[in-house]
Structures are given as C-alpha cells and as structure tokens.
Design a protein around this motif. Structure first.
Motif, short mmCIF file in Angstrom:
data_model
loop_
_atom_site.label_atom_id
_atom_site.label_comp_id
_atom_site.label_asym_id
_atom_site.label_seq_id
_atom_site.Cartn_x
_atom_site.Cartn_y
_atom_site.Cartn_z
N ASP A 113 48.18 97.78 10.88
CA ASP A 113 46.81 98.37 10.20
C ASP A 113 45.68 96.94 9.92
OD1 ASP A 113 47.32 100.86 10.35
OD2 ASP A 113 48.19 100.99 8.46
N GLU A 114 46.63 95.82 9.69
CA GLU A 114 45.73 94.62 9.34
C GLU A 114 45.64 93.72 10.52
OE1 GLU A 114 47.93 94.16 4.96
OE2 GLU A 114 48.87 93.76 6.49
N ALA A 115 46.33 94.06 11.81
CA ALA A 115 46.30 93.26 12.71
C ALA A 115 44.79 92.69 13.19
CB ALA A 115 46.86 93.81 14.20
N PRO A 116 44.56 91.32 13.14
CA PRO A 116 43.35 90.71 13.38
C PRO A 116 43.14 90.90 14.87
CG PRO A 116 45.06 88.84 12.99
CD PRO A 116 45.77 90.25 12.71
N GLU A 117 41.84 90.77 15.08
CA GLU A 117 41.49 90.74 16.46
C GLU A 117 41.44 89.40 16.99
OE1 GLU A 117 38.56 93.57 17.46
OE2 GLU A 117 39.50 94.80 16.05
N GLY A 118 41.14 88.34 16.32
CA GLY A 118 40.69 87.11 17.04
C GLY A 118 41.63 86.02 16.66
N GLU A 119 40.93 84.76 16.28
CA GLU A 119 41.78 83.51 16.11
C GLU A 119 42.63 83.47 14.90
OE1 GLU A 119 42.13 81.45 18.65
OE2 GLU A 119 40.71 82.99 19.77
N GLY A 120 43.17 82.35 14.62
CA GLY A 120 43.95 82.23 13.43
C GLY A 120 45.08 82.15 13.50
N ARG A 121 46.14 82.09 12.77
CA ARG A 121 47.69 82.31 12.67
C ARG A 121 48.02 83.65 12.07
NH1 ARG A 121 50.77 77.26 13.34
NH2 ARG A 121 52.09 78.51 11.97
#
Length: 143
Positions: free
Chosen positions: A33-41
């Motif tokens: 549910d919290e999964a980011p779509e972009g960059e980062g770690r």
C-alpha cells in the motif's frame, strides 16, 4: 541495489528476511500500500503480488522467497500456535500456502518477469540461501 521488493507465501520467512534486508540497506520496510513509484531507497514486503505493479515498475531487484511447500506449511502451522491464535489461524495459513504453491507461484513469477524485466530476480529456496544472499549484500565474507 536501492529498491527491492520481497515476495513469498506465509511461512517462507518473508517478514524476517525483509526486516534484515531493510537493516542492511538502512531503510524502512514498506507495504504494498505504501510502495513508492519512483526513486529513492526502499524495501517492500509484498506478501504474494497483490498491488505490486507500481513497485515492480521502479524496483532494481525482486527477491522471491520460495522454500518447499512442506517447510512453509510447518512454519505456518506452528506460528499461530506460538501466537495463541489457535487452530483457525493455522488453517487459514495452510490454505494460503497451498494456494501459493499450487496455483499462484507460476503466475506470480510470470507477472514479475513481465512487469520488471529490468530487475534482478533472486529466487531463494532455503533459509541458508537467504542468509548467504543477505551476507553478500552486507559485504560479509563467506567461507
């Protein structure tokens, strides 16, 4: 490796593995549910594959914890008893393991390969293989 999704059925060791991986990477564990779509770690704990598409598009790696069904079944049966959840929790977990191993696993692997062709896919079939994978990532020399 900066963006990793970990999948596996109940009893596969997914939650413990994901926590250990997050400690090594020094990031928080996210849910689908919290999964980011972009960059980062980030590290995503993705039970089986539900809601993984945004994360699959952005991940560097997918770790599939896939021990034999008998291992997952034994762990799934013991866990609810240790947590005083009783027989209902055990029966539900057994059903989830059964469905994963005999219905969902092939579909999940195909889904991952289609949605994340750019990602490294590590299929780990035992606790020892998972430990070796984590040790290599952490830079720990292996015998």
């Amino acid at each position: 490796m900066d963006r990793v999704i970990v999948v596996g059925c109940p009893g596969s060791g997914r939650a413990s593995f994901t926590r250990a991986l997050a400690r090594i990477m020094e990031v928080a564990v996210l849910t689908t549910d919290e999964a980011p779509e972009g960059e980062g770690r980030w590290v995503v704990d993705g039970l089986r594959g539900d809601g993984l598409d945004p994360g699959l598009a952005a991940c560097d790696a997918v770790v599939v914890l896939d021990p034999p069904a008998v291992v997952c079944l034994s762990r799934a049966l013991v866990r609810p008893l240790l947590r005083n959840a009783g027989g209902d929790g055990a029966l539900e977990a057994v059903g989830q393991v059964w469905v994963f191993h005999w219905r969902e696993r092939r579909r999940l692997m195909a889904h991952i390969e289609t949605r994340a062709p750019h990602a490294v896919i590590a299929r780990l079939r035992s606790r020892a293989a998972a430990g070796r994978w984590l040790a290599r990532l952490a830079g720990v020399p292996l015998p």
